[in-house]
Design a protein around this motif. Structure first.
Motif, PDB file in Angstrom:
ATOM      1  N   ARG A   1       2.151   1.722  -3.365  1.00 46.20           N
ATOM      2  CA  ARG A   1       1.152   2.433  -4.265  1.00 46.20           C
ATOM      3  C   ARG A   1       0.877   3.719  -4.016  1.00 46.20           C
ATOM      4  O   ARG A   1       0.522   4.579  -4.849  1.00 46.20           O
ATOM      5  CB  ARG A   1      -0.381   1.351  -4.062  1.00 46.20           C
ATOM      6  CG  ARG A   1      -1.525   2.020  -4.884  1.00 46.20           C
ATOM      7  CD  ARG A   1      -2.574   1.140  -4.746  1.00 46.20           C
ATOM      8  NE  ARG A   1      -2.588  -0.283  -4.954  1.00 46.20           N
ATOM      9  CZ  ARG A   1      -2.412  -1.186  -4.169  1.00 46.20           C
ATOM     10  NH1 ARG A   1      -2.478  -0.841  -2.793  1.00 46.20           N
ATOM     11  NH2 ARG A   1      -2.446  -2.675  -4.352  1.00 46.20           N
ATOM     12  N   SER A   2       0.905   4.179  -2.856  1.00 45.81           N
ATOM     13  CA  SER A   2       0.641   5.584  -2.523  1.00 45.81           C
ATOM     14  C   SER A   2       1.822   6.477  -2.868  1.00 45.81           C
ATOM     15  O   SER A   2       1.623   7.732  -3.071  1.00 45.81           O
ATOM     16  CB  SER A   2       0.623   5.676  -0.948  1.00 45.81           C
ATOM     17  OG  SER A   2       1.956   5.473  -0.100  1.00 45.81           O
TER      18      SER A   2
ATOM     19  N   GLY B   1       3.570  -1.017 -11.418  1.00 43.77           N
ATOM     20  CA  GLY B   1       3.634  -2.545 -10.880  1.00 43.77           C
ATOM     21  C   GLY B   1       5.178  -3.203 -11.205  1.00 43.77           C
ATOM     22  O   GLY B   1       5.339  -4.112 -10.198  1.00 43.77           O
TER      23      GLY B   1
ATOM     24  N   THR C   1       7.088  -1.821  -8.380  1.00 47.56           N
ATOM     25  CA  THR C   1       6.560  -2.444  -6.998  1.00 47.56           C
ATOM     26  C   THR C   1       7.093  -3.914  -6.687  1.00 47.56           C
ATOM     27  O   THR C   1       7.665  -4.253  -5.837  1.00 47.56           O
ATOM     28  CB  THR C   1       5.097  -2.426  -6.876  1.00 47.56           C
ATOM     29  OG1 THR C   1       4.655  -1.132  -7.062  1.00 47.56           O
ATOM     30  CG2 THR C   1       4.726  -3.348  -5.609  1.00 47.56           C
TER      31      THR C   1
ATOM     32  N   ASP D   1       0.932  -1.287   0.089  1.00 51.49           N
ATOM     33  CA  ASP D   1       0.099  -0.123   0.118  1.00 51.49           C
ATOM     34  C   ASP D   1       0.915   1.276   0.095  1.00 51.49           C
ATOM     35  O   ASP D   1       0.577   2.253  -0.587  1.00 51.49           O
ATOM     36  CB  ASP D   1      -0.960   0.000   1.215  1.00 51.49           C
ATOM     37  CG  ASP D   1      -1.879  -1.340   1.137  1.00 51.49           C
ATOM     38  OD1 ASP D   1      -2.214  -1.683   0.062  1.00 51.49           O
ATOM     39  OD2 ASP D   1      -2.512  -1.632   2.340  1.00 51.49           O
TER      40      ASP D   1
END
Length: 261
Positions: free
Chosen positions: A159-160, A165, A168, A156
């Motif tokens: 993502r923030s 992708g 990450t 999370d």
């Protein structure tokens, strides 16, 4: 120096056990407790092993075994890591493929040797395919487990911060899954070595397994035992090397740091 002495002290019991087994083997063969028709003496077996080391044909077979093993495990890793990360990241794919994966990975790899031999013959390609089949599942499954075990807070947070992708996966999922991946690689490497030699024994593919089978068929008992001892030493060396590599890769992991301390 103190660390070296401590490691030597810890390894001493293992060496003493090995020495005791070798002495018992030799004494048993000399006193007749071990029948000579089944158990050659330790001295003659090690002599036959030393003779193998001087035979160029032996090293050719050894390289054939190692090459098929290394190539097979490498292909399994290249295919298993991305597929495992995808299955671990996408819950729907993970749940929908579990039945098929459980079915495929529970098939003994040795059981497919006759089928692969019929398809590709007693060739290097047959060995490589068999190694890939057996080594793929531990790598893929362990990678998927590692990705699924990633802390959701980290995902999370990535993502923030607007990480894509791929970023990450590179900076969050891959480091989290690395301990699982290392475990899968160690399992796959050992399984791959066993399958490479098994395919040579059962499928008559070129390598040290085939040489051992030929020695056994020809009644060369001492030479057969020499091959068995060498294969055992090879397995020990592979496990030792993988342990060193895993400790070097996971130097930052709490378990490695605590063991070093």
């Amino acid at each position: 120096m103190a660390a070296l002495r401590l490691r030597g002290f810890r390894a001493a019991p293992g060496f003493l056990v090995v020495a005791g087994v070798l002495v018992a083997w030799e004494l048993g063969s000399r006193t007749g407790l071990l029948p000579g028709s089944v158990f050659p003496s330790m001295v003659t077996t090690l002599g036959a092993l030393a003779g193998l080391f001087q035979d160029p044909a032996f090293w050719t077979s050894f390289l054939q075994t190692i090459a098929s093993w290394a190539i097979g495990v490498l292909i399994a890793a290249v295919a298993g890591v991305p597929i495992g990360m995808l299955l671990g990241r996408v819950t729907f794919l993970y749940n929908s493929s579990r039945l098929l994966i459980d079915f495929m990975r529970t098939i003994p790899s040795v059981a497919v040797i006759p089928l692969i031999t019929l398809m590709f013959g007693a060739t290097m390609e047959m060995k490589i395919i068999l190694v890939v089949y057996g080594a793929f599942w531990p790598i893929m499954i362990q990678t998927a487990y590692g990705v699924r075990d990633t802390d959701r807070v980290l995902v999370d947070t990535a993502r923030s911060y607007g990480l894509t992708g791929l970023r990450t996966a590179r900076f969050v999922l891959a480091p989290s899954a690395l301990p699982y991946l290392v475990t899968g690689m160690r399992i796959s490497a050992v399984v791959g070595l066993l399958l490479a030699i098994s395919s040579e024994i059962l499928g008559s593919a070129p390598g040290i397994g085939l040489d051992m089978a030929l020695a056994q068929t020809g009644g060369a008992l001492t030479l057969t035992y020499a091959y068995v001892v060498f294969i055992g030493l090879l397995g020990v060396c592979v496990d030792f090397g993988l342990n060193k590599v895993s400790r070097a890769v996971l130097y930052w992991h709490p378990s490695v740091r605590e063991e070093t301390a």
